[in-house]
Design a protein around this motif. Structure first.
Motif, mmCIF file in Angstrom:
data_model
loop_
_atom_site.group_PDB
_atom_site.id
_atom_site.type_symbol
_atom_site.label_atom_id
_atom_site.label_comp_id
_atom_site.label_asym_id
_atom_site.label_seq_id
_atom_site.Cartn_x
_atom_site.Cartn_y
_atom_site.Cartn_z
ATOM 1 N N LYS A 1 0.775 -1.368 0.104
ATOM 2 C CA LYS A 1 0.051 -0.016 0.069
ATOM 3 C C LYS A 1 0.947 1.195 -0.023
ATOM 4 C CE LYS A 1 -3.645 2.299 2.560
ATOM 5 N NZ LYS A 1 -4.502 2.239 3.855
ATOM 6 N N ALA A 2 1.882 1.341 0.707
ATOM 7 C CA ALA A 2 2.926 2.250 0.937
ATOM 8 C C ALA A 2 3.384 2.670 -0.457
ATOM 9 C CB ALA A 2 3.884 2.138 1.880
ATOM 10 N N ILE A 3 3.994 1.438 -0.910
ATOM 11 C CA ILE A 3 4.832 1.600 -2.665
ATOM 12 C C ILE A 3 3.673 2.444 -3.515
ATOM 13 C CG2 ILE A 3 5.574 0.586 -4.443
ATOM 14 C CD1 ILE A 3 6.765 -1.590 -2.304
ATOM 15 N N ALA A 4 2.354 1.749 -3.508
ATOM 16 C CA ALA A 4 1.460 2.260 -4.337
ATOM 17 C C ALA A 4 1.073 3.733 -4.250
ATOM 18 C CB ALA A 4 0.150 1.341 -4.375
ATOM 19 N N GLU A 5 0.851 4.276 -2.974
ATOM 20 C CA GLU A 5 0.704 5.574 -2.515
ATOM 21 C C GLU A 5 1.723 6.461 -2.917
ATOM 22 O OE1 GLU A 5 -0.383 5.161 1.420
ATOM 23 O OE2 GLU A 5 -2.504 4.650 1.007
ATOM 24 N N TYR A 6 2.813 5.813 -2.866
ATOM 25 C CA TYR A 6 4.034 6.804 -2.755
ATOM 26 C C TYR A 6 4.260 6.928 -4.342
ATOM 27 C CZ TYR A 6 8.820 8.365 -2.758
ATOM 28 O OH TYR A 6 9.946 9.223 -3.120
ATOM 29 N N ILE A 7 4.063 5.989 -5.095
ATOM 30 C CA ILE A 7 4.170 6.294 -6.460
ATOM 31 C C ILE A 7 2.928 7.367 -7.201
ATOM 32 C CG2 ILE A 7 3.843 5.217 -8.973
ATOM 33 C CD1 ILE A 7 5.619 2.808 -7.886
ATOM 34 N N ALA A 8 1.805 7.001 -6.875
ATOM 35 C CA ALA A 8 0.711 7.804 -7.248
ATOM 36 C C ALA A 8 0.657 8.980 -6.926
ATOM 37 C CB ALA A 8 -0.831 7.098 -6.353
ATOM 38 N N SER A 9 1.431 9.438 -5.713
ATOM 39 C CA SER A 9 1.604 10.740 -5.381
ATOM 40 C C SER A 9 3.050 11.459 -5.664
ATOM 41 C CB SER A 9 1.545 11.094 -4.013
ATOM 42 O OG SER A 9 2.471 10.496 -3.359
ATOM 43 N N ALA B 1 4.272 8.557 -11.524
ATOM 44 C CA ALA B 1 2.811 8.047 -11.727
ATOM 45 C C ALA B 1 2.724 7.736 -12.979
ATOM 46 C CB ALA B 1 1.841 9.142 -10.944
ATOM 47 N N GLN B 2 3.003 8.666 -13.868
ATOM 48 C CA GLN B 2 2.911 8.401 -15.239
ATOM 49 C C GLN B 2 3.764 7.322 -15.827
ATOM 50 O OE1 GLN B 2 3.614 12.094 -17.689
ATOM 51 N NE2 GLN B 2 2.692 10.855 -19.681
#
Length: 316
Positions: A174-182, A186-187
């Motif tokens: 979850k932390a990895i996904a949130e970090y990349i999304a923000s 992300a692109q």
């Protein structure tokens, strides 16, 4: 020309610094304050190149300081240093000797090569993906133990540890996904996942552990990850070409991605079947070729700023 070629042997608490052509070795503390002070004293403009070996993370302070000072540096594979040591006939091994050896390697070997600029890695993301890989390995080991244990007490202990590891792994994911999304990644993550066979794990690992993606040619990026076959021919003998070294974390996720791609990606499936059926390649060899083709394709997508265009059309 005329600039210093420097070798740095990195330890947990200090760094030994050797300069090519100068037998003296200076030792400084392995922290950013000491490294910045040394760079300011010697002058970044006087340094041609700094060479050092990977040390499992202890070199991160050095990388940051050199990047801030805009000093060219190269992280050298230990096998290359071992081969250079043997050619020089050096048998003793101490930190000062290693620093002088790295300085000589930089002056004699690295200056002859066409060194590519090193993109700055995202240290936070790299640590997160490394932690996920560690948790996955621990979870796999505990699960295997639980499958064969007879004692109820031991099984209960293993199940408790497995539950903790699963929660920790989910939190890191979850932390990895949130970090990349923000972040600015992300692109890139979305673009990589347009390739049929590349999911979130592959995208996150490539972004974290392969910052060179999109900056190198296909041959160089494959060699960097250990997916370029090395020929072993001599005279009339034709040896077995093999791959290896490079980035094992990248190869691991590409292996799983290639297994998915040969099932669901029509281009990769046809490529794999051609190697196996027409060229009579063993399945593992063909799968390694698919991994290489995947990596080269993903590299070109990031380099050109384009999504995957050959994905299968959804059924009507």
């Amino acid at each position: 020309m005329g600039k210093m070629m420097i070798g740095m042997d990195v330890a947990k608490e200090w760094i030994d610094i050797g300069i090519a052509g100068d037998g003296r070795v200076k030792r400084i503390a392995n922290n950013e304050r000491a490294i910045d002070a040394w760079l300011a004293k010697i002058g970044p403009d006087t340094i041609g190149l700094v060479a050092f070996e990977p040390t499992g993370g202890y070199e991160r302070h050095l990388r940051r300081c050199l990047s801030r000072a805009k000093v060219a540096f190269k992280q050298v594979h230990p096998n290359e240093v071992v081969a250079y040591r043997r050619r020089r006939g050096i048998k003793a091994k101490t930190d000062p000797i290693d620093a002088r050896l790295l300085a000589g390697f930089a002056a004699e070997e690295l200056t002859r090569r066409e060194l590519e600029p090193v993109p700055e890695a995202d240290e936070v993301l790299r640590e997160l993906t490394a932690r996920r890989r560690q948790l996955q390995a621990l979870l796999h080991a505990e699960t295997c133990r639980c499958d064969v244990v007879d004692s109820a007490i031991v099984r209960k202990s293993l199940q408790a540890v497995i539950a903790i590891l699963e929660r920790s792994l989910a939190a890191v994911d979850k932390a990895i996904a949130e970090y990349i999304a923000s972040s600015a990644h992300a692109q890139t993550s979305q673009r990589l996942q347009t390739f049929c066979g590349a999911g979130p794990a592959i995208a996150e690992t490539l972004i974290a552990e392969l910052p060179e993606l999109g900056h190198l040619s296909g041959k160089k990026i494959a060699a960097l990850c250990g997916l370029a076959p090395h020929a072993r021919d001599s005279g009339k003998r034709r040896g077995h070409a093999s791959t290896g070294h490079g980035r094992p974390g990248v190869r691991k996720v590409l292996f799983n991605g290639a297994r998915s791609a040969i099932q669901h990606n029509p281009v990769m499936k046809a490529f794999y079947q051609r190697l196996v059926d027409d060229n009579h390649r063993p399945g593992k060899v063909a799968l390694s070729a698919v991994m290489r083709k995947m990596l080269v394709t993903l590299n070109a997508m990031i380099r050109d700023g384009s999504d995957w265009r050959r994905a299968a059309k959804p059924a009507a």
